[in-house]
Design an enzyme around this catalytic site. Structure first.
Site, PDB file in Angstrom:
ATOM      1  N   THR A 171      67.764  -9.453   4.872  1.00 42.23           N
ATOM      2  CA  THR A 171      66.406  -9.306   4.344  1.00 42.23           C
ATOM      3  C   THR A 171      66.066  -7.831   4.112  1.00 42.23           C
ATOM      4  OG1 THR A 171      65.810 -11.235   5.682  1.00 42.23           O
ATOM      5  CG2 THR A 171      64.006  -9.976   4.679  1.00 42.23           C
ATOM      6  N   ASP A 293      73.281 -11.206  12.850  1.00 37.17           N
ATOM      7  CA  ASP A 293      74.575 -11.169  12.178  1.00 37.17           C
ATOM      8  C   ASP A 293      75.036  -9.713  12.022  1.00 37.17           C
ATOM      9  OD1 ASP A 293      76.846 -12.146  10.945  1.00 37.17           O
ATOM     10  OD2 ASP A 293      75.920 -12.259   8.958  1.00 37.17           O
TER      11      ASP A 293
END
Length: 351
Positions: A171, A293
């Site tokens: 993001t 992640d």
């Protein structure tokens, strides 16, 4: 110095596969050859060569941290040692075979590409015979071709293999990458990127970045070589992107697999493969994104000797992934976005 008639040939076995090392060592022992040591990578092999001074070294091509041919090129002038290359890559006529012979290998033995457990044992009598013959070869001429002091070899090894930059983002990452990829000069080492995006979007994103950057940018394809001046963006969709070493090169592999950290491609999958393939020759960054992640993969890179950085909270759209990596000790540096290209460039610059 060749072995005397009244003692067995002393061999050092170097291969990243524990199974292959065991098969070779068992075969040599049955054939009266003394195995004085074993190593899974050239760095350990270097130490054992200096310590043990074997009569012969058997050497694989594909290994972590450095390929065998590059190791041979840098070690042979410092400490000439008869070397037998045993690898699935050293097939007759291949470029890597010529490079190995030019670097000083005295024999080339193709390793079975598949069925090692069944096929390699059948070759061990012949391999043992050729190792004995190699022990009688005088390779001292390679030492006369400009030898370097042994104590300098360790430093030389760290400068030999290709450098690599790995970047992961989610993001806010599109804008972050739009900002930093154009900051790399055209001659930067190869860059691999996972940006969480859906299928069908990454090709257009790479095309847009290509128009902004001095480096060439493209969506990665299976088999692509990671090379100077090229940025490879992992395709969105159903496959993970990994990096493997092929001889002296890094190559992309796109692999099927379940989502990791709710993502495919996943940054952790890429980073873990990079840690294994490139070791200390990689610099990596985790940029803005939700979740965690890339944190574990960045830690693997740091443990392998690579350089690591995460984007700071002030310049992140979402300080999730960088925070997770920082909290587990994966980042040696927390930096604002605009400072990250310079860090990665310095970390991968050849001296």
């Amino acid at each position: 110095m060749t072995p005397s008639q009244n003692r067995p040939v002393r061999v050092l076995v170097v291969d990243d596969s524990a199974l292959v090392r065991k098969l070779l060592m068992d075969g040599f022992s049955r054939n009266g050859i003394e195995v004085v040591g074993q190593a899974s990578d050239p760095y350990r092999a270097r130490d054992l060569l200096v310590e043990l001074k074997p009569d012969v070294m058997t050497l694989d091509v594909e290994m972590p941290r450095m390929d065998g041919v590059t190791f041979l090129k840098h070690f042979m002038p410092a400490m000439p040692t008869p070397t037998v290359m045993i690898s699935s890559l050293t097939q007759e006529g291949k470029r890597i075979t010529l490079e190995a012979l030019e670097a000083g290998a005295v024999d080339i033995i193709p390793k079975p590409g598949s069925g090692v457990v069944d096929d390699l044992p059948l070759m061990l009598d012949e391999i043992s015979r050729r190792v004995r013959e190699a022990a009688r070869v005088d390779v001292s001429r390679f030492g006369r071709m400009g030898s370097a002091p042994i104590e300098r070899v360790a430093a030389n090894l760290d400068e030999t293999t290709d450098k690599l930059i790995a970047i992961g983002s989610s993001t806010g990452g599109v804008e972050a990458l739009n900002h930093i990829i154009p900051a790399f000069p055209a001659n930067s080492c190869g860059i691999v990127v996972v940006q969480h995006m859906p299928a069908g979007v990454t090709a257009k994103f790479a095309e847009r970045l290509n128009g902004l950057s001095a480096m060439r940018v493209k969506e990665a394809e299976d088999g692509d070589r990671v090379m100077t001046g090229l940025v490879l963006i992992a395709p969105g969709g159903m496959k993970h992107m990994t990096i493997v070493r092929s001889g002296g090169e890094y190559r992309v592999q796109l692999k099927e697999g379940a989502e990791v950290n709710f993502s495919r491609p996943a940054i952790d999958v890429l980073f873990n493969s990079v840690a294994k393939a490139a070791g200390g020759n990689v610099a990596a960054a985790v940029l803005t994104g939700m979740g965690r992640d890339g944190a574990a993969g960045l830690l693997a890179i740091r443990h392998a000797g690579g350089r690591t950085v995460v984007q700071d909270e002030a310049t992140c759209v979402v300080y999730g992934m960088p925070k997770a990596a920082h909290d587990m000790g994966a980042a040696e540096l927390v930096a604002p976005l605009e400072k990250i290209p310079a860090f990665l460039s310095r970390a991968t610059k050849r001296n």
